[in-house]
Design an enzyme around this catalytic site. Sequence first.
Site, PDB file in Angstrom:
ATOM      1  N   LYS A  79       0.772  -1.057  -0.086  1.00 36.85           N
ATOM      2  CA  LYS A  79       0.106   0.060   0.047  1.00 36.85           C
ATOM      3  C   LYS A  79       1.033   1.141   0.027  1.00 36.85           C
ATOM      4  O   LYS A  79       2.194   1.339   0.544  1.00 36.85           O
ATOM      5  CB  LYS A  79      -0.868   0.063   1.185  1.00 36.85           C
ATOM      6  N   LEU A 180     -19.861   8.638   1.374  1.00 32.56           N
ATOM      7  CA  LEU A 180     -20.364   8.692   0.182  1.00 32.56           C
ATOM      8  C   LEU A 180     -19.287   9.140  -0.782  1.00 32.56           C
ATOM      9  O   LEU A 180     -19.586   9.798  -1.711  1.00 32.56           O
ATOM     10  CB  LEU A 180     -21.733   9.670   0.401  1.00 32.56           C
ATOM     11  N   HIS A 182     -16.495   7.545  -3.760  1.00 38.74           N
ATOM     12  CA  HIS A 182     -16.392   6.660  -4.951  1.00 38.74           C
ATOM     13  C   HIS A 182     -17.424   5.451  -4.598  1.00 38.74           C
ATOM     14  O   HIS A 182     -18.330   4.954  -5.198  1.00 38.74           O
ATOM     15  CB  HIS A 182     -15.255   6.434  -5.890  1.00 38.74           C
TER      16      HIS A 182
END
Length: 345
Positions: A79, A180, A182
Site C-alpha cells: 500500500k 459517500l 466513490h
Amino acid sequence: MKLTPLDAPGYEKVVYAEDEASGLKSIIAVHSTKLGPAAGGCRMFAYPDFESAKIDALRLSKGMTYKNAAASLPLGGGKSVIIADPKTQKTPELMQAFGRFVESFEGMYTTAEDVGISVEDIEEAAKYTSHAAGLNKGAFASGDPSPVTARGVYLSCVAAAKHAFGHGDLEGKIIALQGLGHVGMYLAEHLHAAGAQLIVSDINASSVAKARQAFSARSVAPNDIYDVEADIFAPCAMGAILNADTISRLNVKLVCGAANNQLADDAAGDALMARGILYAPDYVVNGGGIISVSTEILKITDEKWVDQKLEQLAVTTDKILTKAKAQNASPHKVADQFVDEILAQ
C-alpha cells in the site's frame, strides 16, 4: 528525490520518499510478496503528522496481504500513502513524482486508486511507472475499481444478512451508511435498488445532497451516524472507526462496509461480538476493487472472471460467518485464521 528506508519489523520493504520539486511526501509499504508481487492502492490524505501516515500505510499494507489472499489472488500485500490534501495540494507533477517512486520498487509493488486518488491521478503516475493499474487506457485497462468494490460489498452484505436476520432480503432494512465517496455512493445505489432505507453521513455536503435526492436518503451529521437506530451499519470512509466508544453507541445487528481496517484493534472485534453485533470482516467483503485491478496486473481476458471472483467473496463471507458461529468465535479471528492457513501453504 530522497528515499529513506523505514524500520518496520515483519514487513519486507517500507520506504519514505520526499521530492522537493513536486512537494511529494509519500510512503510505500510492502508487507508480503509470499503469494506474488505486492499490489494495493494509493491513498492521499492530509495526515496530521508523519507517524499517523506511517501507521496507516503499515495497517493498509498488511490488510492487502490478507485481502488478496482471501480473494484467492496470486498477489502480495502493499500500500502507499501520500501526505497531502487531495483537494488543495494535488498536482500532475506530484503524481508523476509518485510514479517515479513506485518505479523505484522495480515491480515489487503495483499501485492503483484509493481514497483521494482518481483514475486520472493514476494515469499521471503511470507516465513514469509501468507498475500502475486501474487505468482507462491500455490493452488490459480495468478503469475505476470503485463500482466493482461496491458490488462485492453488496453481495457479501446479502450473504451476511442471512446470518444476522435469517434471510438475505434487504428490502425495508434500514442501513446507516458512513461515507459517500466513490465506493460509498455506488454501494448506496445497490442498497437503494434492493429496497433498503438509507441513513447517510459524509463530510462532503454535496455528496449528502446527492444521496438524499437520488436515494431518498435521510442524512445525519458525520459523528451522529453511530447513534442512529438501524439494521446494518456500513462503514465506507476511513479505518479504525470501530472502537470502544463507537461500538457502545451502535444500535444495529450487522456491520458490513467497504472501509479498510474498520476495527481499531482486536478488542474491537470481540466487543462487537459481546454486544451481539455480527461483523463481516472488511478485507473479505471489500476485495472487489483489487479483483478488478488484478485483471490488469495479471492480464486476465476472461470476461466472466471478475463476476466469478465477486461471487466467491460472498461465498467466503458465508463460510467465515458459519464457522465463527459454530466455534462461538469472533468473525475477524476466524477470517485471520482462514488467511493464515492460505499463507502457510
